[in-house]
Design an enzyme around this catalytic site. Sequence first.
Site, PDB file in Angstrom:
ATOM      1  N   GLN A  90       1.040  -1.010   0.071  1.00 29.89           N
ATOM      2  CA  GLN A  90      -0.139   0.087   0.006  1.00 29.89           C
ATOM      3  C   GLN A  90       0.953   1.142   0.222  1.00 29.89           C
ATOM      4  O   GLN A  90       0.333   2.417  -0.376  1.00 29.89           O
ATOM      5  CB  GLN A  90      -0.793   0.006   1.267  1.00 29.89           C
ATOM      6  CG  GLN A  90      -2.064  -1.050   1.200  1.00 29.89           C
ATOM      7  CD  GLN A  90      -2.651  -1.211   2.718  1.00 29.89           C
ATOM      8  OE1 GLN A  90      -3.594  -0.386   2.844  1.00 29.89           O
ATOM      9  NE2 GLN A  90      -2.017  -1.725   3.577  1.00 29.89           N
ATOM     10  N   HIS A 108      -1.055   1.302  -4.486  1.00 26.96           N
ATOM     11  CA  HIS A 108      -1.536   2.786  -4.355  1.00 26.96           C
ATOM     12  C   HIS A 108      -0.822   3.752  -5.130  1.00 26.96           C
ATOM     13  O   HIS A 108      -0.810   5.195  -4.772  1.00 26.96           O
ATOM     14  CB  HIS A 108      -1.632   3.309  -2.746  1.00 26.96           C
ATOM     15  CG  HIS A 108      -2.789   2.392  -2.002  1.00 26.96           C
ATOM     16  ND1 HIS A 108      -2.772   2.487  -0.821  1.00 26.96           N
ATOM     17  CD2 HIS A 108      -3.600   1.577  -2.603  1.00 26.96           C
ATOM     18  CE1 HIS A 108      -3.876   1.677  -0.170  1.00 26.96           C
ATOM     19  NE2 HIS A 108      -4.725   1.226  -1.344  1.00 26.96           N
ATOM     20  N   GLY A 182       2.426  -4.281   9.206  1.00 27.29           N
ATOM     21  CA  GLY A 182       2.462  -2.721   9.275  1.00 27.29           C
ATOM     22  C   GLY A 182       1.167  -1.936   8.862  1.00 27.29           C
ATOM     23  O   GLY A 182       1.324  -0.963   8.019  1.00 27.29           O
TER      24      GLY A 182
HETATM   25  C1  BV8 Z   1     -11.476   2.183  -4.090  1.00 26.49           C
HETATM   26  C2  BV8 Z   1      -3.118   7.757  -0.883  1.00 26.49           C
HETATM   27  C3  BV8 Z   1     -13.128   1.892  -5.924  1.00 26.49           C
HETATM   28  C4  BV8 Z   1      -1.729   7.411  -1.183  1.00 26.49           C
HETATM   29  C5  BV8 Z   1      -4.255   5.997  -0.159  1.00 26.49           C
HETATM   30  C6  BV8 Z   1     -15.158  -0.746   1.886  1.00 26.49           C
HETATM   31  C7  BV8 Z   1     -15.382  -0.367   3.034  1.00 26.49           C
HETATM   32  C8  BV8 Z   1     -15.077   0.963   3.318  1.00 26.49           C
HETATM   33  C9  BV8 Z   1     -14.468   1.863   2.586  1.00 26.49           C
HETATM   34  C10 BV8 Z   1     -14.339   1.615   1.347  1.00 26.49           C
HETATM   35  C11 BV8 Z   1     -14.634   0.163   0.930  1.00 26.49           C
HETATM   36  N1  BV8 Z   1     -14.275   0.197  -0.477  1.00 26.49           N
HETATM   37  C12 BV8 Z   1     -13.883   1.388  -0.785  1.00 26.49           C
HETATM   38  C13 BV8 Z   1     -13.887   2.357   0.214  1.00 26.49           C
HETATM   39  C14 BV8 Z   1     -13.460   3.594   0.143  1.00 26.49           C
HETATM   40  C15 BV8 Z   1     -12.027   3.951   0.511  1.00 26.49           C
HETATM   41  C16 BV8 Z   1     -11.663   3.441   1.977  1.00 26.49           C
HETATM   42  O1  BV8 Z   1     -11.000   2.390   2.185  1.00 26.49           O
HETATM   43  N2  BV8 Z   1     -11.918   4.248   2.658  1.00 26.49           N
HETATM   44  C17 BV8 Z   1     -11.780   4.027   4.185  1.00 26.49           C
HETATM   45  C18 BV8 Z   1     -10.598   4.834   4.667  1.00 26.49           C
HETATM   46  C19 BV8 Z   1     -13.047   4.243   4.884  1.00 26.49           C
HETATM   47  N3  BV8 Z   1     -11.159   3.237  -0.409  1.00 26.49           N
HETATM   48  C20 BV8 Z   1     -10.842   3.796  -1.479  1.00 26.49           C
HETATM   49  O2  BV8 Z   1     -11.164   5.028  -2.032  1.00 26.49           O
HETATM   50  C21 BV8 Z   1     -10.008   2.939  -2.622  1.00 26.49           C
HETATM   51  N4  BV8 Z   1     -10.499   2.880  -3.902  1.00 26.49           N
HETATM   52  O3  BV8 Z   1     -11.878   1.304  -3.403  1.00 26.49           O
HETATM   53  O4  BV8 Z   1     -12.031   2.533  -5.542  1.00 26.49           O
HETATM   54  C22 BV8 Z   1     -13.460   1.942  -7.354  1.00 26.49           C
HETATM   55  C23 BV8 Z   1     -13.937   1.059  -7.850  1.00 26.49           C
HETATM   56  C24 BV8 Z   1     -14.084   0.956  -9.198  1.00 26.49           C
HETATM   57  C25 BV8 Z   1     -13.638   2.063 -10.139  1.00 26.49           C
HETATM   58  C26 BV8 Z   1     -12.833   3.089  -9.484  1.00 26.49           C
HETATM   59  C27 BV8 Z   1     -12.937   2.979  -7.933  1.00 26.49           C
HETATM   60  C28 BV8 Z   1      -8.505   3.661  -2.795  1.00 26.49           C
HETATM   61  C29 BV8 Z   1      -7.650   3.211  -1.491  1.00 26.49           C
HETATM   62  C30 BV8 Z   1      -6.275   4.156  -1.923  1.00 26.49           C
HETATM   63  C31 BV8 Z   1      -6.369   5.367  -1.441  1.00 26.49           C
HETATM   64  N5  BV8 Z   1      -5.001   5.925  -1.307  1.00 26.49           N
HETATM   65  N6  BV8 Z   1      -3.545   6.854   0.026  1.00 26.49           N
HETATM   66  C32 BV8 Z   1      -0.847   8.149  -0.080  1.00 26.49           C
HETATM   67  O5  BV8 Z   1      -0.923   9.343  -0.116  1.00 26.49           O
HETATM   68  O6  BV8 Z   1      -0.076   7.565   0.214  1.00 26.49           O
HETATM   69  S1  BV8 Z   1      -4.616   5.200   1.295  1.00 26.49           S
HETATM   70  C33 BV8 Z   1      -3.743   5.431   2.659  1.00 26.49           C
HETATM   71  O7  BV8 Z   1      -3.939   4.532   3.560  1.00 26.49           O
HETATM   72  C34 BV8 Z   1      -2.208   5.068   2.262  1.00 26.49           C
HETATM   73  O8  BV8 Z   1      -2.226   4.901   0.720  1.00 26.49           O
HETATM   74  C35 BV8 Z   1      -1.920   3.812   3.160  1.00 26.49           C
HETATM   75  O9  BV8 Z   1      -1.442   3.044   2.239  1.00 26.49           O
HETATM   76  C36 BV8 Z   1      -3.311   3.277   3.273  1.00 26.49           C
HETATM   77  C37 BV8 Z   1      -3.371   2.377   4.571  1.00 26.49           C
HETATM   78  O10 BV8 Z   1      -2.925   2.828   5.600  1.00 26.49           O
HETATM   79  P1  BV8 Z   1      -1.677   1.995   6.431  1.00 26.49           P
HETATM   80  O11 BV8 Z   1      -0.728   1.646   5.644  1.00 26.49           O
HETATM   81  O12 BV8 Z   1      -2.490   1.051   7.129  1.00 26.49           O
HETATM   82  O13 BV8 Z   1      -1.174   3.006   7.315  1.00 26.49           O
HETATM   83  P2  BV8 Z   1      -1.818   3.420   8.795  1.00 26.49           P
HETATM   84  O14 BV8 Z   1      -1.096   4.740   9.293  1.00 26.49           O
HETATM   85  O15 BV8 Z   1      -3.573   3.483   8.519  1.00 26.49           O
HETATM   86  O16 BV8 Z   1      -1.394   2.387   9.829  1.00 26.49           O
HETATM   87  C38 BV8 Z   1      -0.055   1.951  10.122  1.00 26.49           C
HETATM   88  C39 BV8 Z   1      -0.063   0.814  10.982  1.00 26.49           C
HETATM   89  O17 BV8 Z   1       1.348   0.408  10.918  1.00 26.49           O
HETATM   90  C40 BV8 Z   1      -0.703   0.892  12.286  1.00 26.49           C
HETATM   91  O18 BV8 Z   1      -1.484  -0.456  12.417  1.00 26.49           O
HETATM   92  C41 BV8 Z   1       0.550   0.747  13.141  1.00 26.49           C
HETATM   93  O19 BV8 Z   1       0.132   0.291  14.403  1.00 26.49           O
HETATM   94  C42 BV8 Z   1       1.540   0.143  12.274  1.00 26.49           C
HETATM   95  N7  BV8 Z   1       2.898   0.330  12.709  1.00 26.49           N
HETATM   96  C43 BV8 Z   1       3.386   1.558  13.137  1.00 26.49           C
HETATM   97  N8  BV8 Z   1       4.596   1.466  13.101  1.00 26.49           N
HETATM   98  C44 BV8 Z   1       5.022   0.111  13.079  1.00 26.49           C
HETATM   99  C45 BV8 Z   1       3.959  -0.450  12.656  1.00 26.49           C
HETATM  100  N9  BV8 Z   1       3.918  -1.775  12.449  1.00 26.49           N
HETATM  101  C46 BV8 Z   1       4.881  -2.333  12.491  1.00 26.49           C
HETATM  102  N10 BV8 Z   1       6.296  -1.968  12.986  1.00 26.49           N
HETATM  103  C47 BV8 Z   1       6.124  -0.560  13.029  1.00 26.49           C
HETATM  104  N11 BV8 Z   1       7.514   0.104  13.397  1.00 26.49           N
END
Ligand code: BV8
Length: 248
Positions: A90, A108, A182
Site C-alpha cells: 500500500q 496505491h 504494518g
Molecule cells: C476504491 C493515497 C473503488 C496514497 C491512499 C469498503 C469499506 C469501506 C470503505 C471503502 C470500501 N471500499 C472502498 C472504500 C473507500 C476507500 C476506503 O477504504 N476508505 C476508508 C478509509 C474508509 N477506499 C478507496 O477509495 C480505494 N478505492 O475502493 O475504489 C473503485 C471501484 C471502481 C472504480 C473506481 C474506484 C482507494 C484506496 C487508496 C487510497 N489512497 N493513500 C498516499 O498518499 O499514500 S490510502 C492510505 O491508507 C495510504 O495509501 C496507506 O497505504 C493506506 C493504508 O494505511 P496504512 O498503510 O495501514 O497506514 P496507517 O497509518 O493507517 O497504519 C499504520 C499501521 O502500522 C498501524 O496499524 C500501526 O500500528 C502500524 N505500525 C506503526 N509503526 C510500526 C507498525 N507496525 C510495525 N512496525 C512498526 N514500527
Amino acid sequence: MKRPARVLILTGAGVSAESGVPTFRDVDGLWEGHRVEDVATPSAWVRDSETVWRFYTLRRRALLSVEPNAAHRAIARLQAEGPPSLLVSQNVDDLHQRAGSEAVLSMHGQLRSLRCEASGRCEDRMADEDLDEHRFVWCSCCATASRMRPDIVWFGEMPMGMATIAGWIDALREGDLCLVVGTSGHVHPAAGIAQQARRSGATTALVNLDAPLNVDDFDEVHLGPAGSVLPMLVDGWLQAWSDEGASV
Ligand code: BV8
C-alpha cells in the site's frame, strides 16, 4: 509452519515507520496534519492542485533522505530464499525496491513517478527540478506539454494491479502463507486481502505494532515493531523450511 507453495505479502505504512517515513493514522501521522479530502482525492486535485502538489512533492523529496530498514530487508530475503511470492504494498515509497525486493506491486501508486494528465503515461521524475513544491512539472510525452499529477491512487480511484492480486488470492491453497506487515486495516480493498486469502485456505500471519481493525482475520498475530519482529520470524521460517527439505 510447513513450507508453503507460495507466499502473498501485503505491507502498509508500518513497515516504513522505522525508516522515518510517517504513517497515516498514528500519532503525528500524515492524516493528523491534513484532511484526506483536501490532499488525497481527485476532487482535491481539481479544487486546489497547489496544496495537493505541495503535500506530495514534500513527501517525494523526503524519499531522498530515508533508507530501507531491517523489515524491508527481511521481506526481500523471504522473497529471495523462500517460495515464489508476490509483494503487494500500500506504500508509495520505494523502500522495498531499494531493499532488493523484485516482484513489488505498488497498489496505491508510487511517489517517484508522475503521471501525464493528458496521456496517462507515467515517468520516473525525481530530478531537482521535479521536486519544487511551488512549481508543477510538465510532461515530455505530448506535443504541447501537459501538467503531470502525482502517480498516486487517491480515495475513490481504483487501486493498481487488482486483477493480479485477485489471481494470486484465487491460486492460494491450504498451507500457503499470506503475510501482512504494518497496516491498520482501515483502507479497502487492501484491508480485505487477508480475509480473502484465508478463504482460499492460506494461513494468515500479521506483524504489526498493535492490533489493527482486521486483527480477527489472522491465524498468527506477532505484535511489535516490524524491524525487530520480522527478521526473527523470517529466519525461523526459512530455517524450518530448509530443515524440512533436508529431512525429505
Ligand atoms: C476504491 C493515497 C473503488 C496514497 C491512499 C469498503 C469499506 C469501506 C470503505 C471503502 C470500501 N471500499 C472502498 C472504500 C473507500 C476507500 C476506503 O477504504 N476508505 C476508508 C478509509 C474508509 N477506499 C478507496 O477509495 C480505494 N478505492 O475502493 O475504489 C473503485 C471501484 C471502481 C472504480 C473506481 C474506484 C482507494 C484506496 C487508496 C487510497 N489512497 N493513500 C498516499 O498518499 O499514500 S490510502 C492510505 O491508507 C495510504 O495509501 C496507506 O497505504 C493506506 C493504508 O494505511 P496504512 O498503510 O495501514 O497506514 P496507517 O497509518 O493507517 O497504519 C499504520 C499501521 O502500522 C498501524 O496499524 C500501526 O500500528 C502500524 N505500525 C506503526 N509503526 C510500526 C507498525 N507496525 C510495525 N512496525 C512498526 N514500527
